[in-house]
Design an enzyme around this catalytic site. Structure first.
Site, short mmCIF file in Angstrom:
data_model
loop_
_atom_site.label_atom_id
_atom_site.label_comp_id
_atom_site.label_asym_id
_atom_site.label_seq_id
_atom_site.Cartn_x
_atom_site.Cartn_y
_atom_site.Cartn_z
N GLU D 78 1.15 -1.09 0.07
CA GLU D 78 -0.13 0.21 0.08
C GLU D 78 0.78 1.20 0.18
OE1 GLU D 78 -3.24 0.04 -0.38
OE2 GLU D 78 -3.41 -2.09 -0.19
N ARG D 88 -17.91 -2.06 5.91
CA ARG D 88 -19.18 -2.23 5.37
C ARG D 88 -19.93 -3.69 6.80
NH1 ARG D 88 -19.23 -5.39 -0.02
NH2 ARG D 88 -17.34 -4.29 -0.45
N CYS D 141 -7.75 -2.14 8.04
CA CYS D 141 -6.12 -2.40 7.94
C CYS D 141 -6.17 -0.67 6.99
CB CYS D 141 -6.31 -3.04 6.24
SG CYS D 141 -6.73 -4.48 6.30
N HIS D 165 -1.18 -5.69 1.96
CA HIS D 165 -1.93 -6.30 1.73
C HIS D 165 -2.29 -7.61 1.35
CE1 HIS D 165 -5.13 -3.50 2.44
NE2 HIS D 165 -5.75 -4.23 3.49
#
Lengths: 215, 215, 215, 215
Positions: D78, D88, D141, D165
């Site tokens: 990342e 979510r 994350c 990730h």
């Protein structure tokens, strides 16, 4: 019990083929079964010649052929092979057949005689993704599977035979589009091992479980 | 020339099926050809009964069946149907056959008698993605395709017949994972139209072009 | 209300860009709102110059930029732009910046001031797949979105602005790998229209609905 | 040199998290570097508290956090974290923040201070697929990555920090749709190892190589 297991050599410019990479990592024995490993050429028709010669020599009880299905993400157990050669790229001998039958006198298709559902179930139960596939394509993988099942149908009715497609190796997808799945040779070999274990123990008919498509 | 074109009714809890949505948008004539549109039930065996009755009544020169392949992104022209019913979910009559032959006395598989390569080529030339598929699955789509080709093989050798799978409609993928492809009913209908045009004009054998797989 | 809506010109060897293809299909008015359509160059920095000039001339209330996200399957509403230029291929002026800030004195990122959740919801309610995205990439799309939001932050605080990524057109994916999603220009335009309608009616803060990721 | 490396605990009903499964397979030393491994809770804010406490106690030179990105196929390094919590699904404490800033007084985003291009390059050179990502999502994350970089910006400017990730484990995708990629814990650990090696050796600025997007 004697099992002949084959994997293709590299093709299409690749330096490696996950099929034989995984096959050669298998042990020489699995319980009662002896494993004979064979690398076969990625060449239409010749793959069948090499295979038939090995069957004659080894008299196996089971023949399992293994090939690469670039883009698939799981241990993919094939259920059917069709009487068609239709190559998108030349094989390792430079042949690129199109719209041709594999065997003029063969059936339109043959179904595998391996317990595909038991194989998929056992691979998954050991933590490795797997599913049944209803197309082995139209390249050399379908070719060897068809030739094997034709041979069984005509000459060796007591042999059980079939095909497994495996994903790319991680190193093969490095320059491919993000999202292209892969599986390590170690994990593919482990998957093949559990598939073989199911073949060895499931000698009669296959288990009953819904493994169809929703198309 | 008379063409019978069918689409399935909705199944699996859906309120709509892209197949018949597209079929009903087609015109009644395409040049010299008359189009007869028919909605068929998503039910094993009954799909074939309804189809056969329409063939008897209409005496078409061509039969093209259309069905949904959720997850595919293109106008997908099927080349082969296999003698297997293996349902992952029940059909619209609640049947869920497994490991069963469609026809006890049928071939293991039948190849389509439509010019699939000319169809794919013509659809693509008109701006719509298309490719040949070598599996129609094991659900009702493969079922109707197999029953059609069996019927042609046994009873109606002069009819040309085959199957096209189409993507989800946009509205069907709204709650599905991001990345699930779809195609508007208008564009699917346009794709079918160019496929039909190729069927109408390509009366003899198919064009030669490499459209195989690299598995 | 006046809305400036932009689309990029073709790049990377393509003959067409779905962004402006869709934008130009929009009407000139949507209810109370006037739409000003502008094609912008796929060129780092120059895109912002062209955009700023149009903002000065038109004094819009809303600016919505649109660009292509090849491989995405939905109307993809961007939430954030980052202060980075990192090009994988040269832009239409041959520049290929790497590891460079867009604005030396800009924030690391800017969030859109458009009601992204209301937009996604309205597009979906009209049958077209849509979702929020949290990356506009590092090419010219992120560049124009960042420059727009920087301009709003510094000079035009009353303008609401943001960005939408759209899929490939069907004709663009014909030679790409099977499975590459696409959307017709008509459907993209319809999606943009419902997104604009949400912008027009949702003048205050955005609706509350969970639209995050599960990574 | 001392490196603190963290992995999340399982969440969303899973029994396992590939992040910590891989982290715990790493050795305790890599050449000159000592590795401190830490499991962190999948809980907004608390992840940062646990992380900060470990940083205070261990005084590491480098902090690398690792998390699961279900659906990605590669070791995904990342580059940026954004100031947004948008969940979510609830976290492991039942919280589900929406449209909230992580830090009221923080920047809109922070860029990693790790040599991401050298990391990706080294992982790939050792046969494992890897790429740079420009979104760490909006769940836990991104949360821990943002909190780490905020902490570095405010309090620990000499620490280099970032996030990786990783894909699902093979066992996690068995009941997910065919095509969902996975990677074995062994291979993920190997990928992390080569990423760490690049961090250790690339102490100054990152290598120059085009690793942007074409959106």
């Amino acid at each position: 019990m004697k099992i002949l297991i084959t994997g293709f050599d590299p093709f299409g410019g690749a330096e490696i083929n996950p099929a034989f990479e995984a096959v050669k990592r298998l042990p020489d024995r699995l319980g009662e079964a002896q494993l004979i490993k064979l690398e076969v050429p990625t060449v239409f028709e010749k793959d069948g010649v090499v295979l038939e010669r090995a069957i004659e020599a080894e008299k196996p009880d089971v023949v399992l052929c293994v090939g690469q299905a670039g883009g698939r993400s799981v241990i993919s157990v094939e259920r059917v092979a069709i009487n068609l050669m239709e190559a998108r790229i030349p094989d390792n001998d430079g042949q690129q057949p199109m719209d041709q039958k594999i065997k003029e006198d063969g059936e339109n298709a043959y179904f595998t005689t391996l317990p595909v559902k038991a194989m998929v179930k056992n691979v998954k139960e050991h933590g490795i993704p797997s599913s049944i596939s209803y197309t082995a394509g139209t390249y050399v993988c379908n070719d060897i599977m068809y030739r094997l099942l034709y041979l069984i149908d005509r000459t060796y009715p007591s042999i059980r035979g079939g095909f497994i497609h495996v994903p790319y190796l991680p190193e093969q997808v490095r320059e491919l589009p993000d999202g292209t799945p892969s599986m390590s040779a170690e994990l593919i070999a482990e998957g093949l091992r559990w598939a073989l274990e199911a073949i060895i123990s499931q000698k009669d008919e296959d288990i009953k479980e819904a493994m169809g498509t929703i198309m």
